[in-house]
Write a protein that holds these residues in place. Structure first.
Motif, PDB file in Angstrom:
ATOM      1  N   ILE A   9       7.038  20.936  38.006  1.00 55.26           N
ATOM      2  CA  ILE A   9       8.330  20.365  38.384  1.00 55.26           C
ATOM      3  C   ILE A   9       8.119  19.011  39.051  1.00 55.26           C
ATOM      4  O   ILE A   9       8.778  18.028  38.715  1.00 55.26           O
ATOM      5  CB  ILE A   9       9.108  21.317  39.318  1.00 55.26           C
ATOM      6  CG1 ILE A   9       9.518  22.575  38.544  1.00 55.26           C
ATOM      7  CG2 ILE A   9      10.332  20.612  39.909  1.00 55.26           C
ATOM      8  CD1 ILE A   9      10.087  23.672  39.425  1.00 55.26           C
ATOM      9  N   GLN A  10       7.170  18.952  39.964  1.00 58.55           N
ATOM     10  CA  GLN A  10       6.898  17.683  40.651  1.00 58.55           C
ATOM     11  C   GLN A  10       6.477  16.609  39.651  1.00 58.55           C
ATOM     12  O   GLN A  10       6.894  15.460  39.757  1.00 58.55           O
ATOM     13  CB  GLN A  10       5.842  17.866  41.732  1.00 58.55           C
ATOM     14  CG  GLN A  10       5.645  16.603  42.547  1.00 58.55           C
ATOM     15  CD  GLN A  10       4.958  16.851  43.865  1.00 58.55           C
ATOM     16  OE1 GLN A  10       5.213  17.858  44.512  1.00 58.55           O
ATOM     17  NE2 GLN A  10       4.106  15.936  44.252  1.00 58.55           N
ATOM     18  N   ASP A  11       5.673  16.987  38.664  1.00 58.80           N
ATOM     19  CA  ASP A  11       5.263  16.025  37.636  1.00 58.80           C
ATOM     20  C   ASP A  11       6.467  15.498  36.859  1.00 58.80           C
ATOM     21  O   ASP A  11       6.548  14.300  36.556  1.00 58.80           O
ATOM     22  CB  ASP A  11       4.259  16.667  36.671  1.00 58.80           C
ATOM     23  CG  ASP A  11       2.912  16.943  37.329  1.00 58.80           C
ATOM     24  OD1 ASP A  11       2.647  16.428  38.435  1.00 58.80           O
ATOM     25  OD2 ASP A  11       2.126  17.707  36.728  1.00 58.80           O
ATOM     26  N   LYS A  12       7.402  16.400  36.540  1.00 60.37           N
ATOM     27  CA  LYS A  12       8.627  15.986  35.835  1.00 60.37           C
ATOM     28  C   LYS A  12       9.443  15.031  36.710  1.00 60.37           C
ATOM     29  O   LYS A  12       9.938  14.013  36.233  1.00 60.37           O
ATOM     30  CB  LYS A  12       9.488  17.203  35.484  1.00 60.37           C
ATOM     31  CG  LYS A  12       9.006  17.996  34.304  1.00 60.37           C
ATOM     32  CD  LYS A  12       9.460  17.329  33.040  1.00 60.37           C
ATOM     33  CE  LYS A  12       9.292  18.248  31.852  1.00 60.37           C
ATOM     34  NZ  LYS A  12       9.513  17.518  30.603  1.00 60.37           N
ATOM     35  N   LEU A  13       9.581  15.387  37.980  1.00 62.51           N
ATOM     36  CA  LEU A  13      10.378  14.569  38.887  1.00 62.51           C
ATOM     37  C   LEU A  13       9.741  13.202  39.129  1.00 62.51           C
ATOM     38  O   LEU A  13      10.444  12.228  39.389  1.00 62.51           O
ATOM     39  CB  LEU A  13      10.584  15.295  40.220  1.00 62.51           C
ATOM     40  CG  LEU A  13      11.331  16.633  40.152  1.00 62.51           C
ATOM     41  CD1 LEU A  13      11.466  17.226  41.545  1.00 62.51           C
ATOM     42  CD2 LEU A  13      12.682  16.498  39.485  1.00 62.51           C
ATOM     43  N   SER A  14       8.431  13.133  39.030  1.00 61.26           N
ATOM     44  CA  SER A  14       7.746  11.854  39.269  1.00 61.26           C
ATOM     45  C   SER A  14       8.070  10.828  38.180  1.00 61.26           C
ATOM     46  O   SER A  14       7.822   9.639  38.345  1.00 61.26           O
ATOM     47  CB  SER A  14       6.233  12.059  39.384  1.00 61.26           C
ATOM     48  OG  SER A  14       5.695  12.426  38.139  1.00 61.26           O
ATOM     49  N   LEU A  30      11.470  11.109  48.345  1.00 62.98           N
ATOM     50  CA  LEU A  30      12.831  11.645  48.320  1.00 62.98           C
ATOM     51  C   LEU A  30      12.860  13.151  48.083  1.00 62.98           C
ATOM     52  O   LEU A  30      13.830  13.808  48.430  1.00 62.98           O
ATOM     53  CB  LEU A  30      13.671  10.954  47.241  1.00 62.98           C
ATOM     54  CG  LEU A  30      13.815   9.436  47.325  1.00 62.98           C
ATOM     55  CD1 LEU A  30      14.821   8.947  46.289  1.00 62.98           C
ATOM     56  CD2 LEU A  30      14.213   8.976  48.701  1.00 62.98           C
ATOM     57  N   ILE A  31      11.812  13.701  47.503  1.00 61.63           N
ATOM     58  CA  ILE A  31      11.743  15.144  47.253  1.00 61.63           C
ATOM     59  C   ILE A  31      11.185  15.805  48.503  1.00 61.63           C
ATOM     60  O   ILE A  31      10.015  15.659  48.831  1.00 61.63           O
ATOM     61  CB  ILE A  31      10.856  15.475  46.028  1.00 61.63           C
ATOM     62  CG1 ILE A  31      11.319  14.706  44.793  1.00 61.63           C
ATOM     63  CG2 ILE A  31      10.838  16.986  45.770  1.00 61.63           C
ATOM     64  CD1 ILE A  31      12.753  14.953  44.391  1.00 61.63           C
ATOM     65  N   LYS A  44      14.653  25.615  43.354  1.00 63.02           N
ATOM     66  CA  LYS A  44      15.539  24.887  44.259  1.00 63.02           C
ATOM     67  C   LYS A  44      14.792  23.639  44.703  1.00 63.02           C
ATOM     68  O   LYS A  44      13.660  23.723  45.184  1.00 63.02           O
ATOM     69  CB  LYS A  44      15.926  25.731  45.466  1.00 63.02           C
ATOM     70  CG  LYS A  44      16.875  24.984  46.388  1.00 63.02           C
ATOM     71  CD  LYS A  44      17.430  25.866  47.458  1.00 63.02           C
ATOM     72  CE  LYS A  44      18.424  25.083  48.296  1.00 63.02           C
ATOM     73  NZ  LYS A  44      18.982  25.898  49.357  1.00 63.02           N
ATOM     74  N   ILE A  45      15.449  22.511  44.521  1.00 62.90           N
ATOM     75  CA  ILE A  45      14.834  21.225  44.834  1.00 62.90           C
ATOM     76  C   ILE A  45      15.696  20.541  45.891  1.00 62.90           C
ATOM     77  O   ILE A  45      16.900  20.369  45.707  1.00 62.90           O
ATOM     78  CB  ILE A  45      14.741  20.346  43.571  1.00 62.90           C
ATOM     79  CG1 ILE A  45      13.910  21.072  42.501  1.00 62.90           C
ATOM     80  CG2 ILE A  45      14.167  18.978  43.907  1.00 62.90           C
ATOM     81  CD1 ILE A  45      14.040  20.494  41.118  1.00 62.90           C
ATOM     82  N   VAL A  46      15.080  20.169  47.003  1.00 59.11           N
ATOM     83  CA  VAL A  46      15.794  19.490  48.089  1.00 59.11           C
ATOM     84  C   VAL A  46      15.448  18.006  48.030  1.00 59.11           C
ATOM     85  O   VAL A  46      14.272  17.632  48.024  1.00 59.11           O
ATOM     86  CB  VAL A  46      15.416  20.086  49.467  1.00 59.11           C
ATOM     87  CG1 VAL A  46      16.164  19.359  50.583  1.00 59.11           C
ATOM     88  CG2 VAL A  46      15.712  21.583  49.500  1.00 59.11           C
ATOM     89  N   ILE A  47      16.506  17.195  47.983  1.00 58.22           N
ATOM     90  CA  ILE A  47      16.349  15.742  47.868  1.00 58.22           C
ATOM     91  C   ILE A  47      17.052  15.079  49.043  1.00 58.22           C
ATOM     92  O   ILE A  47      18.170  15.450  49.394  1.00 58.22           O
ATOM     93  CB  ILE A  47      16.967  15.221  46.553  1.00 58.22           C
ATOM     94  CG1 ILE A  47      16.315  15.898  45.343  1.00 58.22           C
ATOM     95  CG2 ILE A  47      16.849  13.702  46.466  1.00 58.22           C
ATOM     96  CD1 ILE A  47      16.955  15.539  44.011  1.00 58.22           C
ATOM     97  N   ILE A  79      19.971  21.900  42.895  1.00 55.42           N
ATOM     98  CA  ILE A  79      19.618  20.724  43.682  1.00 55.42           C
ATOM     99  C   ILE A  79      20.402  20.769  44.989  1.00 55.42           C
ATOM    100  O   ILE A  79      21.596  21.058  45.007  1.00 55.42           O
ATOM    101  CB  ILE A  79      19.973  19.430  42.918  1.00 55.42           C
ATOM    102  CG1 ILE A  79      19.348  19.408  41.528  1.00 55.42           C
ATOM    103  CG2 ILE A  79      19.587  18.208  43.744  1.00 55.42           C
ATOM    104  CD1 ILE A  79      17.843  19.486  41.485  1.00 55.42           C
ATOM    105  N   GLU A  80      19.718  20.483  46.086  1.00 54.79           N
ATOM    106  CA  GLU A  80      20.390  20.359  47.373  1.00 54.79           C
ATOM    107  C   GLU A  80      20.097  18.973  47.933  1.00 54.79           C
ATOM    108  O   GLU A  80      18.963  18.660  48.289  1.00 54.79           O
ATOM    109  CB  GLU A  80      19.904  21.426  48.362  1.00 54.79           C
ATOM    110  CG  GLU A  80      20.622  21.318  49.693  1.00 54.79           C
ATOM    111  CD  GLU A  80      20.141  22.313  50.736  1.00 54.79           C
ATOM    112  OE1 GLU A  80      20.698  22.290  51.837  1.00 54.79           O
ATOM    113  OE2 GLU A  80      19.212  23.093  50.450  1.00 54.79           O
ATOM    114  N   VAL A  81      21.130  18.145  47.948  1.00 56.19           N
ATOM    115  CA  VAL A  81      21.017  16.829  48.563  1.00 56.19           C
ATOM    116  C   VAL A  81      21.331  17.018  50.036  1.00 56.19           C
ATOM    117  O   VAL A  81      22.318  17.661  50.394  1.00 56.19           O
ATOM    118  CB  VAL A  81      22.001  15.824  47.913  1.00 56.19           C
ATOM    119  CG1 VAL A  81      22.007  14.505  48.674  1.00 56.19           C
ATOM    120  CG2 VAL A  81      21.645  15.597  46.447  1.00 56.19           C
ATOM    121  N   VAL A  82      20.483  16.488  50.901  1.00 54.13           N
ATOM    122  CA  VAL A  82      20.675  16.581  52.352  1.00 54.13           C
ATOM    123  C   VAL A  82      20.711  15.176  52.949  1.00 54.13           C
ATOM    124  O   VAL A  82      20.249  14.221  52.332  1.00 54.13           O
ATOM    125  CB  VAL A  82      19.563  17.431  53.019  1.00 54.13           C
ATOM    126  CG1 VAL A  82      19.617  18.875  52.542  1.00 54.13           C
ATOM    127  CG2 VAL A  82      18.187  16.854  52.765  1.00 54.13           C
TER     128      VAL A  82
END
Length: 98
Positions: A9-14, A30-31, A44-47, A79-82
């Motif tokens: 997942i981190q590789d995809k987000l990069s 940002l992640i 669940k990804i917190v951004i 996704i949880e934007v904080v």
């Protein structure tokens, strides 16, 4: 939780670049968190945006969701934007069921 799935997942987000900086959202920090359930089906990804008024965070959040869900292992990503002034609205929009 599979560390391998989390890394995928981190590789995809990069691959997602901040539209203003042209730098990976992972590289920019940002992640904040990636959590994968025991079955490796739900992530669940917190951004967190660079500033609480960042207008690009909705697009970044949607891109993160779509990239994570491209993985065979992941059926659904939330996704949880904080720390954003419109976090609730953005989270509702990005995670809305079709």
């Amino acid at each position: 939780m599979s560390e391998e799935t989390k890394q995928k997942i981190q590789d995809k987000l990069s691959r997602i670049a901040d539209p203003h900086m042209g730098v990976s959202i992972v590289e920019m920090g940002l992640i904040k968190d990636i959590d994968v359930d025991d079955d490796n089906k739900f992530a669940k990804i917190v951004i967190t945006p660079t500033n609480p008024g960042c207008m690009s965070i909705a697009n970044i959040a949607m891109a993160a969701k779509l990239e994570a869900e491209k993985l065979d292992e992941i059926d659904k990503a939330e996704i949880e934007v904080v720390d954003h002034m419109m976090a609730d609205t953005i989270n509702e929009m990005v995670n809305k069921e079709e």
